[in-house]
Design an enzyme around this catalytic site. Structure first.
Site, PDB file in Angstrom:
ATOM      1  N   TRP A  10       0.846  -1.182   0.000  1.00 17.51           N
ATOM      2  CA  TRP A  10       0.000   0.000   0.000  1.00 17.51           C
ATOM      3  C   TRP A  10       0.899   1.256   0.000  1.00 17.51           C
ATOM      4  CZ3 TRP A  10      -0.393   3.875   3.803  1.00 17.51           C
ATOM      5  CH2 TRP A  10      -1.378   4.843   3.523  1.00 17.51           C
ATOM      6  N   ASP A  49     -16.037  11.720  -3.140  1.00 16.46           N
ATOM      7  CA  ASP A  49     -15.436  10.443  -2.737  1.00 16.46           C
ATOM      8  C   ASP A  49     -16.290   9.757  -1.669  1.00 16.46           C
ATOM      9  OD1 ASP A  49     -13.094   8.557  -1.792  1.00 16.46           O
ATOM     10  OD2 ASP A  49     -12.314   9.583  -3.563  1.00 16.46           O
ATOM     11  N   ASP A  50     -15.678   8.893  -0.918  1.00 22.83           N
ATOM     12  CA  ASP A  50     -16.341   8.042   0.072  1.00 22.83           C
ATOM     13  C   ASP A  50     -17.154   8.863   1.089  1.00 22.83           C
ATOM     14  OD1 ASP A  50     -16.967   5.961   1.721  1.00 22.83           O
ATOM     15  OD2 ASP A  50     -14.905   5.375   2.164  1.00 22.83           O
ATOM     16  N   ARG A  67     -10.066  -3.424   6.877  1.00 20.57           N
ATOM     17  CA  ARG A  67     -10.650  -2.084   6.992  1.00 20.57           C
ATOM     18  C   ARG A  67     -12.100  -2.176   7.513  1.00 20.57           C
ATOM     19  NH1 ARG A  67     -11.846   2.777   2.646  1.00 20.57           N
ATOM     20  NH2 ARG A  67     -11.052   4.423   3.945  1.00 20.57           N
ATOM     21  N   LYS A  83     -15.448   6.538  -9.646  1.00 13.56           N
ATOM     22  CA  LYS A  83     -14.228   5.952  -9.071  1.00 13.56           C
ATOM     23  C   LYS A  83     -14.652   4.679  -8.353  1.00 13.56           C
ATOM     24  CE  LYS A  83     -10.661   7.024  -5.596  1.00 13.56           C
ATOM     25  NZ  LYS A  83     -10.229   8.065  -4.641  1.00 13.56           N
ATOM     26  N   TRP A  84     -14.252   3.544  -8.889  1.00 13.98           N
ATOM     27  CA  TRP A  84     -14.668   2.227  -8.362  1.00 13.98           C
ATOM     28  C   TRP A  84     -13.535   1.699  -7.497  1.00 13.98           C
ATOM     29  CZ3 TRP A  84     -17.923  -1.676 -11.506  1.00 13.98           C
ATOM     30  CH2 TRP A  84     -17.926  -2.936 -10.908  1.00 13.98           C
ATOM     31  N   ASP A  85     -13.769   1.677  -6.198  1.00 16.08           N
ATOM     32  CA  ASP A  85     -12.721   1.300  -5.245  1.00 16.08           C
ATOM     33  C   ASP A  85     -12.863  -0.158  -4.826  1.00 16.08           C
ATOM     34  OD1 ASP A  85     -10.548   1.710  -3.586  1.00 16.08           O
ATOM     35  OD2 ASP A  85     -11.358   3.543  -2.705  1.00 16.08           O
ATOM     36  N   MET A  86     -11.834  -0.681  -4.182  1.00 15.89           N
ATOM     37  CA  MET A  86     -11.833  -2.069  -3.697  1.00 15.89           C
ATOM     38  C   MET A  86     -10.757  -2.132  -2.635  1.00 15.89           C
ATOM     39  SD  MET A  86     -10.740  -5.249  -3.507  1.00 15.89           S
ATOM     40  CE  MET A  86     -11.294  -6.904  -3.666  1.00 15.89           C
ATOM     41  N   ASN A  87     -11.186  -2.107  -1.361  1.00 13.24           N
ATOM     42  CA  ASN A  87     -10.233  -1.781  -0.309  1.00 13.24           C
ATOM     43  C   ASN A  87      -9.797  -2.913   0.616  1.00 13.24           C
ATOM     44  OD1 ASN A  87      -9.482   0.922  -0.755  1.00 13.24           O
ATOM     45  ND2 ASN A  87     -11.521   1.587  -0.145  1.00 13.24           N
ATOM     46  N   ASP A 130      -2.313   5.722  -3.043  1.00  9.37           N
ATOM     47  CA  ASP A 130      -2.764   6.666  -2.015  1.00  9.37           C
ATOM     48  C   ASP A 130      -1.615   7.560  -1.557  1.00  9.37           C
ATOM     49  OD1 ASP A 130      -5.393   6.001  -2.005  1.00  9.37           O
ATOM     50  OD2 ASP A 130      -5.298   4.662  -0.276  1.00  9.37           O
TER      51      ASP A 130
HETATM   52  C1  GLA Z   1      -9.181   4.234  -0.743  1.00  7.48           C
HETATM   53  C2  GLA Z   1      -8.791   5.072  -1.941  1.00  7.48           C
HETATM   54  C3  GLA Z   1      -8.783   6.522  -1.566  1.00  7.48           C
HETATM   55  C4  GLA Z   1     -10.141   6.930  -1.049  1.00  7.48           C
HETATM   56  C5  GLA Z   1     -10.531   6.031   0.116  1.00  7.48           C
HETATM   57  C6  GLA Z   1     -11.971   6.277   0.541  1.00  7.48           C
HETATM   58  O1  GLA Z   1      -8.189   4.235   0.218  1.00  7.48           O
HETATM   59  O2  GLA Z   1      -7.547   4.667  -2.432  1.00  7.48           O
HETATM   60  O3  GLA Z   1      -8.431   7.315  -2.676  1.00  7.48           O
HETATM   61  O4  GLA Z   1     -11.091   6.838  -2.076  1.00  7.48           O
HETATM   62  O5  GLA Z   1     -10.413   4.649  -0.219  1.00  7.48           O
HETATM   63  O6  GLA Z   1     -12.347   5.462   1.578  1.00  7.48           O
END
Ligand code: GLA
Length: 734
Positions: free
Chosen positions: A199, A366-367, A443, A476-480, A548
């Site tokens: 990361w 964003d989120d 997370r 923006k399609w995230d996957m955390n 990030d």
């Molecule tokens: C991830 C993304 C960030 C942001 C956060 C939101 O970490 O990489 O850019 O969108 O999620 O929770």
């Protein structure tokens, strides 16, 4: 471009103006590799470049006692019949045997390039761009057919490969391994480059000497991962950025993968890439088919920059499908680092309005806009707006953003769910988890079972409503998090070995449906930064959040590493706040932009908090990017000086006709009383006269052989005083 079949020798020669790839059948029926590299003349019969005959302790097929697989360069090898290197596939049959013997069945040479059902693949814009060889082999005993696909493009030094298995027998078999590509090279004079990280420090190039044994990288995280990328290079030890041979291997896949190079004791080097066979077990019923992901094999005789140019152009022209294909990307403003999840409509509009004043084109929320999402413990899975924060919903907000003259974008993380969510309370069985065992969190979230189409349908319906309701231009399609407890409660024990791959197929299918329903949306993929930055993803989302880590000096290393395998226009890159949130480092707004220009470009901070002087600079930066982004995003990108071990780094983008070059030079620390330094540029036309912004002129050959003077001399400041300084020089044809 041609695919020549020599009937007598049973050899195939795929060739264009740049490369040749030769395979063919030997007397005992095996499919051998004869050549891959720079274009060579055709001949009726190529000879195998490997040890001939058989050596002590080797096995040979019956009736061919002077031949052994162990010394052969094999196209798609199996284990168990005399080749003891790593095999490319394994099929478990009803009687428990894993041995197969695939022999020639038929072949077809077709114009264009077939797609692969449910998987990303390079494609032709029109059928004259490529030719495809489909070579069908059959294992008589199991009645399984193996189809090997090879496409050669007119314009690129690449071969696209994948494999399909068809069970034509009446008994079920199990595919335990099916790599996309195997390459047996005739010597070991190579170095292996892979891209590793974690990361916030993704895709750092690592070069290892190829000696004896195996070098490999893999992912078992369910995503391609920040740790190892599904792209590797084999280069000659003397190969530089601009000279020498290199072979690139990409997998167009976003899940578990493996790539390796195996140097055997007889001077050959086997390289392969494919879906990771760990935990992979695919039952193939009678009449069914299985397709591997596509692999791209690239050859360069012009160093690593040459290799990158081929794949950048291939991906931009023949992989990306968005309406933004070959279009400059909107300059965006994202609120994440400015607000995290703590915002309301007024604070968002204030940030967006300042962006509009600066000249940005797209605002991205964003989120934190959905469900009970005030921190990362709740809300994922509840894809309906939080009206406490946004009383008029996303539709109301997007209308107001649009009225400012900005496009509206939105963050989603569709593959995830929090235990504290309405979705999880209603469907606890929809997560990947093993009955009776504790669930591992990442997370504080769980992973939805995207191998189950019912789950994908439910998420699609929720997202469809949000997208339909608002005028969205970007997602923006995230996957955390990485996958754990990969077990699907809607599958039998027999099918659990399919879950990792079906998860990826489910994720791709959701992308495909959303792209079809909302064809004008620009998708940017993201995975805790750049943990799913791979060529498969680019088929759905033409750009990806690179990392990030937005600290300019860290970011330069990440973008430099990413550029080996991926186009500049695919790299999400933003100017963020200083001191930087990840490193605490203070870097001027100029240098932050000088790094972020080489990507999609945008801002991720509250512009209201900048000084007037900085804000004026932001306006100028946006004007600069609008003027030059086409060259930066679609020109030829050259890595000039590596940032990893030295104080000065440099890269440049050159317009395809060489009439404009944008060169960036970054200096880490200020040396006191330092020595003479220059940067030799590359990729210019030696006979063209270039002029910089001060009216100074140079021929291309001057800049490439003598170079730009960048010394730290009191009289000749090339940069401003201080650490982390940089300069972007624009050279225009005079
Ligand atoms: C991830 C993304 C960030 C942001 C956060 C939101 O970490 O990489 O850019 O969108 O999620 O929770």
């Amino acid at each position: 471009m041609n695919i020549i079949y020599h009937e007598q020798s049973r050899q195939f020669h795929l060739t264009n103006n740049q490369i040749s790839y030769v395979i063919g059948f030997c007397d005992s029926g095996e499919l051998l590799q004869y050549y891959f590299g720079k274009k060579i003349h055709d001949r009726d019969c190529f000879e195998a470049q490997c040890s001939k005959g058989i050596k002590p302790m080797m096995c040979s097929p019956a009736d061919h006692e002077n031949f052994t697989l162990e010394l052969s360069r094999l196209e798609y090898p199996v284990f168990g019949t005399g080749d003891y290197r790593t095999s490319a596939y394994e099929i478990l049959q009803e009687n428990g045997s894993r041995v197969t013997r695939f022999e020639y069945l038929s072949h077809d040479i077709v114009e264009g390039k077939p797609s692969i059902d449910g998987l990303p693949a390079t494609y032709c814009n029109d059928d004259t761009e490529a030719l495809t060889l489909i070579l069908s082999l059959k294992d008589e005993l199991s009645q399984v057919v193996c189809k090997l696909f090879y496409s050669i493009f007119e314009d690129y030094s690449v071969i696209a490969r994948h494999v399909e298995f068809v069970n034509e027998g009446d008994k079920k078999v199990r595919i335990l391994k099916a790599y996309s590509l195997n390459l047996d090279l005739p010597d070991q004079d190579y170095e292996w480059m892979h891209f590793q990280g974690a990361w916030a420090r993704e895709r750092m190039p690592v070069t290892s000497a190829v000696t004896g044994g195996r070098l490999s990288v893999e992912s078992m995280r369910g995503i391609s991962s920040a740790n190892y990328n599904p792209f590797v290079i084999l280069k000659r030890p003397a190969t530089t950025e601009d000279n020498g041979e290199a072979i690139g291997i990409h997998l167009l896949y976003s899940g578990n993968f493996i790539a390796f190079a195996e140097a055997d004791p007889f001077g050959m080097l086997r390289a392969a890439i494919g879906i990771n066979d760990k935990w992979f077990d695919w039952p193939l019923e009678s009449g069914k088919e299985f397709a591997t992901p596509e692999a791209i094999l690239t050859y360069s005789a012009e160093g690593l920059n040459g290799l990158s140019h081929s794949v950048h152009d291939l991906f931009n022209n023949n992989l990306v499908r968005s309406p933004y294909k070959n279009q400059v990307r909107p300059i965006l403003l994202n609120n994440w680092e400015a607000t995290n999840m703590d915002f309301d409509e007024a604070s968002i509009l204030k940030i967006a309005s300042k962006g509009q004043e600066a000249g940005v084109e797209l605002f991205v929320l964003d989120d934190g806009w959905f469900g009970k999402r005030d921190d990362d413990h709740a809300g994922l899975g509840d894809w309906y707006v939080n009206t406490k924060k946004l009383p008029e919903g996303i539709s109301g907000l997007s209308r107001k953003i649009n009225e400012m003259g900005l496009k509206m974008g939105l963050w989603i993380e569709p593959e995830m769910v929090n235990e504290d969510s309405d979705l999880y309370r209603a469907h606890p069985e929809w997560v990947l988890s093993i009955p009776g065992r504790p669930k591992t969190l990442g997370r504080t979230q769980l992973v939805l079972d995207f191998s189950n189409p019912e789950v994908v349908d439910a998420i699609y319906d929720m997202l469809y409503k949000v997208f339909e309701d608002a005028n969205l231009s970007y997602i923006k399609w995230d996957m955390n998090r990485s996958l754990t407890e990969v077990f699907s409660s809607n599958k039998s024990a027999d099918e659990q070995g399919t879950v990792y791959h079906k998860y990826v197929l489910g994720m791709y299918s959701l992308y495909e449906r959303l792209i079809k329903a909302f064809p004008n949306i620009l998708f940017e993929s993201c995975s805790s930064g750049g943990a799913r930055f791979d060529a498969g993803m680019l088929y759905y989302a033409p750009q990806a959040w690179c990392s990030d880590d937005t600290d300019a000096f860290e970011r330069m290393k990440i973008q430099y590493g990413t550029s080996y395998g991926y186009p500049i226009v695919s790299m999400g890159s933003h100017v963020s706040v200083s001191p930087n949130q990840q490193t605490g480092r203070c870097i001027s707004i100029d240098t932050r932009a000088n790094v972020a220009y080489f990507g999609t470009f945008g801002y991720e901070l509250d512009l209201n908090e900048l000084s007037d002087e900085e804000f004026e600079k932001v306006k100028k930066q946006i004007v600069f990017m609008k003027k030059y982004r086409e060259i930066i995003q679609y020109g030829d990108f050259y890595r000039v000086k590596s940032p990893y071990n030295e104080n000065i780094a440099s890269w440049m983008s050159v317009k395809k006709d060489k009439s404009v070059a944008i060169c960036a030079i970054y200096r880490n620390y200020t040396p006191v009383n330092g020595g003479y330094q220059r940067i030799k540029l590359t990729g210019l036309d030696p006979d063209m006269l270039y002029e910089d912004e001060n009216g100074k002129t140079y021929y291309g050959d001057y800049l490439m052989n003598i170079g730009l003077d960048v010394q730290d001399n009191d009289q000749l400041w090339f940069y401003d005083v201080g650490d982390y300084r940089s300069k972007v020089v624009v050279l225009n044809r005079k």
